[in-house]
Design an enzyme around this catalytic site. Structure first.
Site, PDB file in Angstrom:
ATOM      1  N   ASP A 553      13.163  13.558 -63.987  1.00 11.68           N
ATOM      2  CA  ASP A 553      13.338  12.382 -62.114  1.00 11.68           C
ATOM      3  C   ASP A 553      12.620  10.726 -63.095  1.00 11.68           C
ATOM      4  OD1 ASP A 553      13.740  15.007 -61.536  1.00 11.68           O
ATOM      5  OD2 ASP A 553      12.577  14.536 -59.095  1.00 11.68           O
ATOM      6  N   GLU A 776       2.471  22.616 -57.763  1.00 10.97           N
ATOM      7  CA  GLU A 776       3.897  21.063 -58.509  1.00 10.97           C
ATOM      8  C   GLU A 776       2.932  21.445 -59.256  1.00 10.97           C
ATOM      9  OE1 GLU A 776       7.629  19.234 -57.491  1.00 10.97           O
ATOM     10  OE2 GLU A 776       6.013  18.587 -57.250  1.00 10.97           O
TER      11      GLU A 776
END
Length: 806
Positions: A553, A776
């Protein structure tokens, strides 16, 4: 062929120059000269055909299935092994849902709401879809991916437990149990509303419902399942049912079921006598009518005092049975399955023998169970586009059997996540992993591309921001399926490989098509280089334009994206994929010389160093400025936004950012054990202000200018500091490898392995104990779990780290 292309690009063909050329060649036009005019006409016809192919056939490839045979059918009508997984908890997007792996069939699920005295808060306390903000925790404590699962959900003042179990393959019966008890806290409810529903995904089904003294009975029939019978009732027939009612809805979109049910509920006075005195309950009108032929949902309500226990019994009426899966028989079966699970878990991961405590085992079993219990079955059509079409168009209708990264936030399939998921699941059950991989490869189009995010069906679509819905066929994603497959094959016995030979050949041919797509669409400007597509080279809103396709990302790349940049991580993925294809082909007796040659070229450490070594670490190369920042800028009257300012002109250079990208030649084990660059990585890994932390390797070094920097006015750092478990797993796995092979850095690798493994396991266990969740990512400064939760996708790799199963 792939290898021939790389040999030519790398200057290794006889008579070729070894100098890398960046000038792009152009096709020369044919010159008819004195040739016969009919030949010229033929050339014109051939040129017209070629143009038609470019303009029309190419776009059709975008939404046409690969010509290769499917690895597995969309529905589990193949082998007995597949049929055994017909029913399951394949609806990870809800707290408790059951469905068959049949497209557009029936679904089952649970909704509930506590009864508080004297108030009710419908919008706040109603539970159905998996959410981050609803519950204190929700976790599968045990799940084997097929036969059974037990889940504990903790809410305000009460605990709800669900369990699910199946019988033998041919019978296709299953049952579920829901237990609710108060914790004794001041906020504990007095009773519970339990809503069990049956939803029909198409209207070619029949349903008939009737009341029982302590519940409901439903008869149904579908074209795929035949006739079935379901009972929803209290376990103890003597329990006082405070309220029971049902509601049938006609032509209700199932993804809007939550809103439909909430809209049908209303507060009514409770006038019954019993152990609970509560003035108001929330209920369906008891004067409901029978289902009509157009009804596609049936919702059955039981309102019960706590503690409460109900069971759901599903029976396939096409086959006779002698024993019903309910009551004591269900309890005995769950107990037996639980014993089998615990025994198999120790055999596979050997955590007791490694000295882990019972509390550590609870952590590991829960983490594993949430990954495998999060496997879902989805059906729908992706929306796709490419440079060959003007507007997004629909992919073909397709099914996907896949794990998900997060039930609450990402309850759908992600391509590069799934390779990591199957590293763990394959250690438990190769059959499940092979079928998951097969389903993903079935989604390959005629060009060899696979959409990287699977948003199949309206339920999945509801969880996705609009800008991420359309999938671009020009963009890639890390080919981590090769990781999973190679790991799987190393653990398979020869007899297993023989049993799966036909399936593995189908997998191999689809993998080669996928690989060739990468090797023709994702190449870089220089021989043997590769470049991620999809970066925005014109934006001034991002500090560093994102590279979503890389999976990392917002990890900093070249500040000014151009076609001339090239990325070290993608090159390493291609080297790994080449090697994996070679190994699989050798195993299957298929000639793979072209992939072997490609693997040798991409694994050439001298060539890798020439392209990506800065002198201190491996890095990307591109048009890059080392001095950029975000500055408040007036873009309109009374409108100020942060825009990027470039304080030093960009130059073609290595992108000297310290972080995960530097490690890819090491973590994918491309470097030779004797490589000086490997020794340099090991010796600097724990340097001050680099990426080492007591909690794992940080994604960006603490001394780097991008460390914890926002990428836009609102986009918080994502891969710019936090500890990510998938990359830490690859690092730990690689350290284990280099510690076991002969080389000058063997001892240092073993030392780093022990420390890094301990840091990751200890911190994740600590955070799970404190919060009840797997996260996460983890804070690089404090180790605190952060971002999405529960996130038992690739973060569940901690189980393999604990068991040292790589």
């Amino acid at each position: 062929m792939a290898a021939e292309t790389l040999r030519k690009r790398s200057g290794k063909d006889k008579g070729s120059s070894s100098t890398f050329k960046t000038t792009k060649t152009k096709k020369e036009k044919d010159k008819p000269g004195g040739i016969n005019k009919w030949v010229a006409v033929l050339c014109a016809v051939l040129l017209t055909i070629a143009l038609v192919r470019v303009l029309y056939i190419k776009p059709n490839n975008l939404t046409s299935q690969s010509y290769l045979p499917l690895v597995y059918p969309e529905c589990c009508t193949g082998s007995e092994e597949q049929l055994s997984r017909l029913w399951g908890t394949y609806r990870p997007q809800v707290y408790f849902g059951i469905r068959p792996r049949i497209p557009e069939s029936v679904i089952f699920g649970l909704m509930w709401m506590p009864v508080h005295n004297p108030e009710y808060v419908l919008n706040h306390d109603f539970r159905h879809t998996s959410e981050q903000s609803d519950l204190k925790s929700f976790t599968w404590t045990h799940h084997d991916g097929n036969r059974f699962g037990v889940q504990v959900l903790q809410d305000k003042g009460y605990i709800l437990e669900t369990s699910f179990a199946k019988t033998n393959v041919m019978l296709q019966d299953w049952s579920a149990r829901v237990k609710v008890r108060a914790t004794g806290a001041a906020e504990s409810p007095q009773a519970i509303h339990l809503y069990w529903y049956l939803g029909i995904e198409h209207n070619q089904s029949k349903v008939r419902i009737s009341r029982l003294p302590n519940g409901f009975s439903v008869y149904g029939e579908t074209s795929e399942l035949g006739k079935f019978h379901m009972r929803y009732k209290t376990v103890n027939a003597d329990v006082k049912v405070m309220h029971n009612a049902y509601n049938c809805g006609e032509n209700i979109p199932l993804h809007l079921l939550t809103d439909y049910v909430k809209g049908k509920l209303k507060p009514i006075p409770y006038t019954g006598r019993g152990p609970v005195v509560t003035p108001i309950i929330v209920a369906f009108d008891p004067a409901s009518t029978a289902c009509s032929e157009s009804s596609n949902i049936v919702i059955m309500q039981l309102t019960l005092p706590l503690p409460a226990e109900v069971e759901i019994v599903y029976e396939n009426l096409n086959i006779e049975r002698t024993v019903t899966l309910e009551g004591a028989h269900f309890d005995d079966l769950i107990s037996s399955y639980m014993s089998d699970f615990n025994k198999k878990f120790e055999e596979k991961f050997q955590l007791k023998s490694k000295g882990y405590t019972d509390d550590h085992l609870v952590f590991a079993k829960s983490t594993f169970s949430n990954l495998i219990g999060g496997i879902g079955y989805f059906y729908g059509r992706s929306i796709v586009k490419s440079s060959e079409v003007e507007k997004p168009i629909y992919y073909w209708p397709a099914a996907l059997y896949s794990a998900v990264p997060s039930r609450s936030f990402f309850p759908r399939g992600f391509l590069w996540d799934e390779g990591f998921h199957q590293l763990l699941i394959s250690k438990w059950d190769n059959n499940i992993s092979l079928e998951v991989i097969g389903h993903w490869l079935n989604l390959m189009n005629a060009d060899g591309w696979i959409p990287r995010e699977q948003i199949l069906g309206n339920e999945a679509l509801m969880k996705v921001p609009k800008e991420f819905v359309v999938q671009n066929a020009d963009y890639a994603n890390p080919p981590t399926m090769f990781l999973a497959l190679e790991s799987m094959l190393t653990s398979m016995q020869p007899s297993e490989i023989l049993d799966h030979h036909s399936t593995l050949k189908k997998v191999f041919h689809r993998l080669t098509m996928w690989y060739n797509w990468y090797n023709t669409t994702q190449v870089g400007p220089l021989p043997t280089t590769y470049r991620w597509r999809g970066r925005n080279g014109t934006t001034d809103r991002e500090l560093n334009p994102k590279t979503l396709t890389s999976g990392l990302d917002d990890y900093p790349r070249a500040t000014h994206p151009t076609d001339e940049e090239y990325h070290v991580d993608l090159r390493c993925w291609m080297a790994f994929a080449s090697r994996s294809l070679t190994n699989l082909g050798d195993l299957l007796g298929i000639n793979v010389d072209k992939y072997r040659e490609t693997a040798e070229i991409l694994s050439d450490n001298d060539l890798l160093k020439k392209l990506h070594w800065t002198g201190d670490y491996f890095a990307d190369y591109g048009l890059h400025s080392e001095v950029v920042g975000l500055k408040n800028t007036r873009v309109a009257q009374n409108v100020v936004e942060k825009r990027r300012v470039v304080r030093k002109l960009p130059q073609p250079q290595f992108v000297k950012v310290q972080g995960y990208i530097n490690l890819f030649p090491f973590i994918l084990m491309i470097l030779e054990p004797s490589s000086p660059e490997l020794g340099h990585i090991f010796s600097t890994l724990k340097s001050d202000n680099y990426i080492w932390s007591p909690y794992g390797l940080c994604s960006v070094g603490r001394s780097d200018s991008y460390y914890l920097k926002y990428n836009t006015q609102h986009d918080a750092p994502y891969w710019r500091g936090p500890v990510w478990i998938n990359i830490n797993f690859l690092a730990i796995r690689a350290l284990d490898h280099y510690a076991k092979v002969e080389g000058p850095y063997k001892d240092l690798s073993a030392q780093l392995y022990t420390e890094l493994r301990r840091n990751v396991v200890q911190n994740m266990y600590k955070e799970f104990t404190k919060t009840g969740f797997i996260w996460e990512q983890y804070n690089c400064k404090t180790g605190k779990g952060q971002s999405v939760h529960p996130f038992t996708g690739w973060s569940s790799l901690v189980v393999l780290i604990m068991g040292e199963q790589y």
